[in-house]
Design a protein around this motif. Structure first.
Motif, PDB file in Angstrom:
ATOM      1  N   GLU A  24       0.839  -1.210   0.000  1.00 26.60           N
ATOM      2  CA  GLU A  24       0.000   0.000   0.000  1.00 26.60           C
ATOM      3  C   GLU A  24       0.877   1.266   0.000  1.00 26.60           C
ATOM      4  OE1 GLU A  24      -2.851   0.660  -0.745  1.00 26.60           O
ATOM      5  OE2 GLU A  24      -3.553   2.452   0.305  1.00 26.60           O
ATOM      6  N   THR A  25       2.009   1.237   0.701  1.00 27.33           N
ATOM      7  CA  THR A  25       2.895   2.416   0.683  1.00 27.33           C
ATOM      8  C   THR A  25       3.451   2.642  -0.726  1.00 27.33           C
ATOM      9  OG1 THR A  25       4.924   1.226   1.346  1.00 27.33           O
ATOM     10  CG2 THR A  25       3.559   2.138   3.113  1.00 27.33           C
ATOM     11  N   LEU A  26       3.732   1.548  -1.436  1.00 25.75           N
ATOM     12  CA  LEU A  26       4.251   1.691  -2.812  1.00 25.75           C
ATOM     13  C   LEU A  26       3.162   2.248  -3.727  1.00 25.75           C
ATOM     14  CD1 LEU A  26       6.320  -1.604  -3.310  1.00 25.75           C
ATOM     15  CD2 LEU A  26       7.003   0.547  -2.242  1.00 25.75           C
ATOM     16  N   ARG A  27       1.938   1.752  -3.532  1.00 25.62           N
ATOM     17  CA  ARG A  27       0.829   2.223  -4.376  1.00 25.62           C
ATOM     18  C   ARG A  27       0.605   3.728  -4.165  1.00 25.62           C
ATOM     19  NH1 ARG A  27      -3.918   3.929  -4.473  1.00 25.62           N
ATOM     20  NH2 ARG A  27      -4.160   3.888  -2.199  1.00 25.62           N
ATOM     21  N   ILE A  28       0.640   4.147  -2.910  1.00 22.70           N
ATOM     22  CA  ILE A  28       0.418   5.576  -2.615  1.00 22.70           C
ATOM     23  C   ILE A  28       1.557   6.411  -3.213  1.00 22.70           C
ATOM     24  CG2 ILE A  28       0.372   7.287  -0.737  1.00 22.70           C
ATOM     25  CD1 ILE A  28      -1.099   5.085   0.933  1.00 22.70           C
ATOM     26  N   ALA A  29       2.763   5.891  -3.125  1.00 20.14           N
ATOM     27  CA  ALA A  29       3.908   6.623  -3.687  1.00 20.14           C
ATOM     28  C   ALA A  29       3.737   6.808  -5.195  1.00 20.14           C
ATOM     29  CB  ALA A  29       5.202   5.875  -3.393  1.00 20.14           C
ATOM     30  N   ALA A  30       3.343   5.740  -5.877  1.00 17.87           N
ATOM     31  CA  ALA A  30       3.175   5.822  -7.333  1.00 17.87           C
ATOM     32  C   ALA A  30       2.011   6.735  -7.700  1.00 17.87           C
ATOM     33  CB  ALA A  30       2.951   4.421  -7.896  1.00 17.87           C
ATOM     34  N   GLU A  31       0.929   6.599  -6.968  1.00 19.60           N
ATOM     35  CA  GLU A  31      -0.251   7.426  -7.236  1.00 19.60           C
ATOM     36  C   GLU A  31       0.078   8.920  -7.082  1.00 19.60           C
ATOM     37  OE1 GLU A  31      -4.619   6.661  -5.593  1.00 19.60           O
ATOM     38  OE2 GLU A  31      -3.370   7.662  -4.099  1.00 19.60           O
ATOM     39  N   GLY A  32       0.834   9.246  -6.031  1.00 24.13           N
ATOM     40  CA  GLY A  32       1.178  10.648  -5.776  1.00 24.13           C
ATOM     41  C   GLY A  32       2.120  11.214  -6.828  1.00 24.13           C
ATOM     42  N   CYS A  33       2.906  10.338  -7.422  1.00 25.66           N
ATOM     43  CA  CYS A  33       3.801  10.773  -8.498  1.00 25.66           C
ATOM     44  C   CYS A  33       2.982  11.077  -9.751  1.00 25.66           C
ATOM     45  CB  CYS A  33       4.768   9.640  -8.804  1.00 25.66           C
ATOM     46  SG  CYS A  33       6.462  10.091  -8.692  1.00 25.66           S
ATOM     47  N   VAL A  34       2.047  10.200 -10.026  1.00 22.66           N
ATOM     48  CA  VAL A  34       1.218  10.370 -11.225  1.00 22.66           C
ATOM     49  C   VAL A  34       0.337  11.617 -11.085  1.00 22.66           C
ATOM     50  CG1 VAL A  34      -0.668   9.332 -12.560  1.00 22.66           C
ATOM     51  CG2 VAL A  34       1.266   7.925 -11.825  1.00 22.66           C
ATOM     52  N   ASP A  35      -0.209  11.852  -9.884  1.00 22.03           N
ATOM     53  CA  ASP A  35      -1.114  13.012  -9.748  1.00 22.03           C
ATOM     54  C   ASP A  35      -0.381  14.304  -9.349  1.00 22.03           C
ATOM     55  OD1 ASP A  35      -0.813  13.097  -6.962  1.00 22.03           O
ATOM     56  OD2 ASP A  35      -2.635  11.979  -6.555  1.00 22.03           O
ATOM     57  N   GLY A  36       0.949  14.260  -9.284  1.00 18.83           N
ATOM     58  CA  GLY A  36       1.729  15.491  -9.111  1.00 18.83           C
ATOM     59  C   GLY A  36       1.926  15.947  -7.684  1.00 18.83           C
ATOM     60  N   ARG A  37       1.556  15.106  -6.686  1.00 22.46           N
ATOM     61  CA  ARG A  37       1.807  15.520  -5.292  1.00 22.46           C
ATOM     62  C   ARG A  37       3.300  15.564  -5.002  1.00 22.46           C
ATOM     63  NH1 ARG A  37      -1.797  11.454  -1.970  1.00 22.46           N
ATOM     64  NH2 ARG A  37      -2.007  10.536  -4.027  1.00 22.46           N
ATOM     65  N   TRP A  38       4.051  14.675  -5.644  1.00 20.50           N
ATOM     66  CA  TRP A  38       5.505  14.696  -5.511  1.00 20.50           C
ATOM     67  C   TRP A  38       6.154  14.437  -6.857  1.00 20.50           C
ATOM     68  CZ3 TRP A  38       2.832  12.479  -1.229  1.00 20.50           C
ATOM     69  CH2 TRP A  38       2.317  11.217  -1.437  1.00 20.50           C
ATOM     70  N   ASP A  39       7.465  14.715  -6.905  1.00 16.77           N
ATOM     71  CA  ASP A  39       8.183  14.691  -8.195  1.00 16.77           C
ATOM     72  C   ASP A  39       8.931  13.392  -8.438  1.00 16.77           C
ATOM     73  OD1 ASP A  39       7.963  17.679  -9.038  1.00 16.77           O
ATOM     74  OD2 ASP A  39       8.506  17.704  -6.923  1.00 16.77           O
ATOM     75  N   GLY A  40       8.956  12.513  -7.472  1.00 16.66           N
ATOM     76  CA  GLY A  40       9.661  11.251  -7.652  1.00 16.66           C
ATOM     77  C   GLY A  40       9.542  10.408  -6.393  1.00 16.66           C
ATOM     78  N   ILE A  41      10.004   9.174  -6.533  1.00 15.36           N
ATOM     79  CA  ILE A  41       9.910   8.218  -5.415  1.00 15.36           C
ATOM     80  C   ILE A  41      11.307   7.692  -5.097  1.00 15.36           C
ATOM     81  CG2 ILE A  41       8.940   6.011  -4.643  1.00 15.36           C
ATOM     82  CD1 ILE A  41       6.889   6.284  -6.946  1.00 15.36           C
ATOM     83  N   VAL A  42      11.606   7.625  -3.807  1.00 15.64           N
ATOM     84  CA  VAL A  42      12.828   6.963  -3.337  1.00 15.64           C
ATOM     85  C   VAL A  42      12.366   5.844  -2.413  1.00 15.64           C
ATOM     86  CG1 VAL A  42      14.993   7.233  -2.085  1.00 15.64           C
ATOM     87  CG2 VAL A  42      14.115   9.126  -3.473  1.00 15.64           C
ATOM     88  N   THR A  43      12.801   4.638  -2.689  1.00 14.74           N
ATOM     89  CA  THR A  43      12.302   3.525  -1.879  1.00 14.74           C
ATOM     90  C   THR A  43      13.382   2.990  -0.954  1.00 14.74           C
ATOM     91  OG1 THR A  43      12.800   1.922  -3.643  1.00 14.74           O
ATOM     92  CG2 THR A  43      10.579   2.823  -3.591  1.00 14.74           C
ATOM     93  N   ALA A  44      13.012   2.810   0.308  1.00 15.26           N
ATOM     94  CA  ALA A  44      13.844   2.055   1.253  1.00 15.26           C
ATOM     95  C   ALA A  44      13.509   0.568   1.039  1.00 15.26           C
ATOM     96  CB  ALA A  44      13.557   2.513   2.674  1.00 15.26           C
ATOM     97  N   PRO A  45      14.343  -0.340   1.529  1.00  9.19           N
ATOM     98  CA  PRO A  45      14.183  -1.745   1.129  1.00  9.19           C
ATOM     99  C   PRO A  45      12.946  -2.442   1.688  1.00  9.19           C
ATOM    100  CG  PRO A  45      15.968  -1.489   2.710  1.00  9.19           C
ATOM    101  CD  PRO A  45      15.535  -0.112   2.356  1.00  9.19           C
ATOM    102  N   VAL A  46      12.423  -3.313   0.843  1.00  2.75           N
ATOM    103  CA  VAL A  46      11.330  -4.203   1.259  1.00  2.75           C
ATOM    104  C   VAL A  46      11.876  -5.631   1.298  1.00  2.75           C
ATOM    105  CG1 VAL A  46       9.595  -2.702   0.209  1.00  2.75           C
ATOM    106  CG2 VAL A  46      10.527  -4.612  -1.112  1.00  2.75           C
ATOM    107  N   HIS A  47      11.129  -6.512   1.938  1.00  4.78           N
ATOM    108  CA  HIS A  47      11.534  -7.919   1.995  1.00  4.78           C
ATOM    109  C   HIS A  47      10.640  -8.704   1.044  1.00  4.78           C
ATOM    110  CE1 HIS A  47      12.524 -11.899   3.495  1.00  4.78           C
ATOM    111  NE2 HIS A  47      13.579 -11.350   4.077  1.00  4.78           N
TER     112      HIS A  47
END
Ligand code: NAI
Ligand SMILES: NCC(=O)COP(=O)(O)O
Length: 330
Positions: free
Chosen positions: A95-118
């Motif tokens: 869900e955190t990844l989905r929100i990050a991608a959604e916010g990039c597409v709708d312009g809330r932020w300019d890019g995504i930096v991901t910390a590691p997942v398992h």
């Protein structure tokens, strides 16, 4: 307008939350919004003995850096204990990844930096997941993306990413080699200011197949694919034996190396610059970078995790987002 990046804190039991708390201590030149559960960050700051004032994204005065962190809150599904995986939180991570991608597409932020997942625990939670690279590829609906890890002086891109070694040869089709090479060539120009990239391409087999005596993939697939790309104007050298490609004789005159598979290219990159490299997804309509390491469960909550790679990933995402903005406004 200043740039804003979303940072997903990743697996809550791993070192992602530690790294977010650690980078919040610095003076930051890019506005950061961390996507995770604020309680996880607060607990981790306590474990590390670091000061942390949390703000909610959208609130007046929300800021990041100098001991502050702006958070887009997403609640965990189960209590978090540093170093201890819990599959109940697999869906939370996604869900955190989905929100990050959604916010990039709708312009809330300019890019995504991901910390590691398992990856393992996400799959155990019932979600099929190979990696962020493939997740964002599918979210954005693009056919091909390229994983590239980069330090200041070495860039290594991969033809194939997260798949069993036994499937690699079949996955290195001429079409894929061509698509990946074009994306690499294009994005080096677009994001990294390399006007005419010179790319070194590794063979698949030992000694790049030794004229067909140690495997025929070079003769049957790789050489024809590279020749077709040269006709398009790409500046490629190879296929080169992978064991000598990563030597100064070749690297000194190249802008990137293209390896056929994950463990052909990444051990070299990590030997050279583990902790200082960024993992970059090329070919996406959004900017996405990541750290060069995994969840390091052994270090979560101990204060021993090195945040160097997260700093690099933020710097590279800032550079890419700046270049993308320039392109859009031109
Ligand atoms: N970007 C991502 O989401 C990535 C996720 N992973 C995932 O991480 C999990 C664990 O993978 P491993 O192969 O064990 O690799 P790992 O990178 O988590 O750990 C390998 C070794 O490096 C050390 N290490 C890692 N990051 C460090 C840091 N920042 N500072 C100091 N030492 C550090 C660890 O303590 C361990 O000894 C797997 O599920 C894997 O899929 C792995 C790589 C990238
Ligand atoms: N080895 C790189 C890695 O596992 C990170 O992959 P991704 O999650 O960025 O796709």
């Amino acid at each position: 307008m200043s740039l804003r990046l979303a940072v997903t804190a990743g697996e809550p039991a791993g070192i992602g939350p530690d790294l977010c708390v650690q980078i919040a201590q610095a003076k930051l030149s890019t506005d950061l919004v961390v996507i995770t559960d604020p309680a996880v960050l607060a607990d981790r700051a306590d474990s590390l003995g670091l000061p942390l004032t949390l703000h909610t994204f959208g609130d007046a005065g929300a800021q990041s850096g100098n001991g502050h962190l702006t958070v887009f809150p997403v609640p965990v599904n189960a209590a978090v204990s540093p170093g201890v995986l819990n599959k109940e939180n697999g869906a939370f991570v996604i869900e955190t990844l989905r929100i990050a991608a959604e916010g990039c597409v709708d312009g809330r932020w300019d890019g995504i930096v991901t910390a590691p997942v398992h990856k393992g625990v996400i799959n155990e939670s019932g979600v099929l997941f190979s990696g962020h690279t493939e997740y964002f590829r599918d979210y954005c609906g693009v056919e091909e993306v390229v994983m590239m890890l980069a330090t200041e002086d070495l860039r290594v891109a991969l033809v194939t990413t997260h798949l069993p070694l036994k499937d690699v040869a079949d996955a290195c089709t001429g079409d894929r080699i061509q698509r990946v090479s074009r994306i690499l060539n294009n994005d080096l120009q677009q994001f990294f200011g390399v006007p005419a990239p010179h790319i070194l391409v590794a063979g698949l087999n030992p000694h790049a197949g030794e004229d067909g005596h140690l495997g025929r993939e070079e003769i049957d697939t790789i050489i024809p694919a590279l020749n077709a790309l040269r006709e398009e104007g790409l500046n490629l050298t190879g296929p080169l034996p992978a064991d000598t490609l990563f030597t100064p004789k070749y690297l000194d005159n190249a802008d990137a190396a293209l390896a056929m598979y994950h463990d052909q290219g990444l051990p070299v990159l990590k030997f050279h610059g583990f902790g200082r490299a960024a993992n970059i997804t090329l070919g996406l309509p959004i900017v996405r970078t990541s750290v060069d390491h995994g969840t390091a469960l052994d270090l979560a909550g101990t204060g021993k995790a090195d945040s160097g790679s997260l700093h690099t990933a933020i710097q590279v995402a800032t550079q890419m987002a700046t270049n993308r903005r320039k392109e859009i406004t031109q």
